[in-house]
Write an enzyme that holds these catalytic residues in place. Structure first.
Site, PDB file in Angstrom:
ATOM      1  N   GLU A 184       0.819  -1.222   0.000  1.00 15.37           N
ATOM      2  CA  GLU A 184       0.000   0.000   0.000  1.00 15.37           C
ATOM      3  C   GLU A 184       0.851   1.270   0.000  1.00 15.37           C
ATOM      4  OE1 GLU A 184      -2.540  -0.657   3.394  1.00 15.37           O
ATOM      5  OE2 GLU A 184      -3.960  -1.841   2.234  1.00 15.37           O
ATOM      6  N   GLU A 378      -5.754  -7.722  -0.917  1.00 17.00           N
ATOM      7  CA  GLU A 378      -6.407  -7.664   0.397  1.00 17.00           C
ATOM      8  C   GLU A 378      -7.849  -7.230   0.207  1.00 17.00           C
ATOM      9  OE1 GLU A 378      -4.496  -5.310   3.465  1.00 17.00           O
ATOM     10  OE2 GLU A 378      -2.514  -5.894   2.747  1.00 17.00           O
TER      11      GLU A 378
HETATM   12  C1  BGP Z   1      -4.174  -2.757   5.398  1.00 15.85           C
HETATM   13  C2  BGP Z   1      -2.865  -3.388   5.793  1.00 15.85           C
HETATM   14  C3  BGP Z   1      -2.984  -4.670   6.532  1.00 15.85           C
HETATM   15  C4  BGP Z   1      -4.211  -4.818   7.409  1.00 15.85           C
HETATM   16  C5  BGP Z   1      -5.453  -4.149   6.871  1.00 15.85           C
HETATM   17  C6  BGP Z   1      -6.579  -4.047   7.883  1.00 15.85           C
HETATM   18  O1  BGP Z   1      -3.963  -1.398   5.231  1.00 15.85           O
HETATM   19  O2  BGP Z   1      -2.092  -3.644   4.637  1.00 15.85           O
HETATM   20  O3  BGP Z   1      -1.762  -4.888   7.187  1.00 15.85           O
HETATM   21  O4  BGP Z   1      -3.984  -4.686   8.704  1.00 15.85           O
HETATM   22  O5  BGP Z   1      -5.200  -2.884   6.355  1.00 15.85           O
HETATM   23  O6  BGP Z   1      -6.327  -3.026   8.786  1.00 15.85           O
HETATM   24  P1  BGP Z   1      -6.541  -3.179  10.354  1.00 15.85           P
HETATM   25  O7  BGP Z   1      -5.658  -4.285  10.773  1.00 15.85           O
HETATM   26  O8  BGP Z   1      -6.161  -1.863  10.928  1.00 15.85           O
HETATM   27  O9  BGP Z   1      -7.979  -3.505  10.533  1.00 15.85           O
END
Ligand code: BGP
Length: 480
Positions: A184, A378
């Site tokens: 990201e 993701e």
């Molecule tokens: C994205 C990241 C992940 C993951 C996801 C969910 O931005 O790449 O690492 O964590 O978000 O976010 P969170 O864990 O804050 O719910």
């Protein structure tokens, strides 16, 4: 609806699962300094903005308040955990390598013990019939590189990162085909310390430093893509953005223009550089208007032009709205930063809005512009789960969320978009990146552990586990 070789799977990242923060020669990373604050209002994602004082405190503190230091102990449990993914039929497993485990001093001294861990992990992924997809840097910048270099604002980071990547490519070129250079990358301007290791210490030119750091990452990505292709043309090196899909608040032309400009600077800027190979005109005028001057050395632009990414990596969590006059809008949480709320969409308990149709919209939008294969790296949503007395976990909300998004992905494929794979985020529960809590769960597999690291650590299949297994077995045929 899905192509025969569609890559179904899941994604995890070292800093949220691995634990073993001080074993095997590893040094501290930014997430090792994130504390869990149980006084947080869960509706307000408080991104921890680390500063030098907090880092110094974290260095000397052995207190039990840094959940990412223990993760879910994947460092020791990966063999058993991977078996669950195999059981679900994953074709691909996305995982990140921890820079500070491979190069504990950040720059040039290789730690064989760290590499041995990844040798075994990658072999185990393959032994479980999954293709490994490796993220080289996933929000876990080594602290030592902040201390010595001040993060990515320093041009030396290009060579250091290239060296790190060469170590990985040389070692795994015959085992790993799919790579992601930076997780990201477009989070940089919102969370500079998280992705660029550049601390905000009140510098007047902080935004300029972030753009400079980004430029260094762009050059580094081009250099490592060149190197990977020189080793083997078939290696696929991807870019990755968290796509912030945006809609105009109204059909007023001014709102449409605001939407366009947000899309340009939040999303397209990064893909234009990494996948089209040039700084887009609007990014240059953005910098000019803000008196941001970055140093671009001779040869940089040529590298960026000649060594573009092989595919578009994308995470998709939620959408937002844009307006010329934002005073009338309400804020809500989203991934890494707050966004303006769309009144037509529901949200999870953390305020992240749920927008499956936005995924079809985004895939069409991105594919029309770049015409490159897209890998959804993701997608999912955090939910609270309840462990019932009989040891079961019923999670229809997760099944619904994923079903609805996969359906829109299928429709986008029907529209003609080339989507090559889907790694849902978090197939096993882990520590939240944003809030460092365990209660915000994503997994098909439950981990019996609380926000403080207490619990039996037992792994338990949720209802969604059996559902996703069927989705993969039927190549999406189960989706309604
Ligand atoms: C994205 C990241 C992940 C993951 C996801 C969910 O931005 O790449 O690492 O964590 O978000 O976010 P969170 O864990 O804050 O719910």
């Amino acid at each position: 609806m899905f192509p025969k070789n569609f890559l179904w799977g899941g994604a995890l990242a070292a800093p949220q699962v691995e634990g073993a923060y001080n074993l095997g020669g590893k040094t501290l990373t930014i997430p090792d300094c994130h504390v869990f604050n149980d006084k947080n209002d869960r509706k307000v994602t408080k991104q921890v903005q680390l500063n030098r004082a907090l880092i110094e405190e974290a260095k000397s503190s052995l207190e039990n308040k840094f959940p990412k230091r223990w993760g879910i102990d994947f460092y020791h449990t990966y063999k058993d955990d991977l078996k669950y993914f195999k059981e679900m039929g994953f074709k691909v497993f996305r995982y990140s390598i921890c820079w500070a485990r491979v190069l504990p001093q950040g720059d040039f001294n290789i730690n064989e013990e760290g590499l041995k861990f990844y040798d075994q992990l990658i072999d185990e992924i393959i032994a479980n019939d999954m293709i490994p997809l490796i993220t080289i840097s996933h929000f876990d910048f080594p602290i030592v590189l902040i201390d010595k270099y001040g993060g990515w604002a320093n041009r030396d980071l290009i060579d250091i990162y290239v060296h790190y990547c060469k170590v990985l490519f040389d070692r795994y070129k015959n085992k790993v085909k799919y790579w992601v250079t930076f997780n990201e990358i477009n989070m940089s301007l919102k969370a500079g310390q998280k992705t660029l290791g550049i601390l905000n210490e009140g510098q007047a030119n902080y935004e300029e430093m972030l753009f400079q750091g980004l430029h260094h990452q762009f050059v580094a990505a081009a250099k490592v893509t060149q190197y990977a292709h020189s080793l083997n043309e078939d290696l696929k090196i991807g870019s990755m953005v968290a796509y912030f899909t945006t809609y105009p608040h109204t059909c007023k032309p001014e709102d449409a223009l605001a939407m366009l400009q947000e899309d340009q600077m939040k999303n397209q800027f990064y893909l234009d550089v990494l996948n089209l190979g040039e700084y887009p005109f609007y990014s240059l005028s953005y910098m000019r208007n803000k008196n941001i001057e970055i140093k671009i050395e001779q040869g940089d632009l040529e590298l960026i032009k000649n060594h573009t990414a092989d595919y578009i990596g994308m995470s998709y969590y939620n959408s937002m709205i844009s307006a010329a006059d934002t005073s009338v809008l309400e804020l809500t949480n989203a991934n890494v930063h707050s966004v303006f709320k769309n009144p037509h969409l529901p949200a999870n308990e953390w305020g992240w809005q749920i927008d499956p149709v936005g995924l079809r919209y985004t895939l069409n939008h991105v594919y029309s512009r770049y015409k490159q294969p897209i890998f959804i790296l993701e997608n999912s949503s955090g939910f609270f789960d309840t462990l019932e007395e009989d040891g079961s976990i019923h999670d229809p909300y997760r099944i619904k969320f994923l079903n609805d998004h996969i359906k829109q992905m299928a429709l986008a494929i029907q529209d003609g978009v080339e989507v090559i794979g889907y790694t849902m985020w978090g197939p096993i529960d882990m520590i939240s990146s944003g809030t460092s809590e365990m209660s915000k769960r994503y997994g098909f597999v439950y981990v019996d552990q609380d926000d403080y690291g207490q619990g039996s650590k037992r792994r338990i299949r949720k209802d969604s586990f059996y559902w996703y297994k069927e989705v993969i077995r039927t190549n999406g045929g189960l989706i309604v």
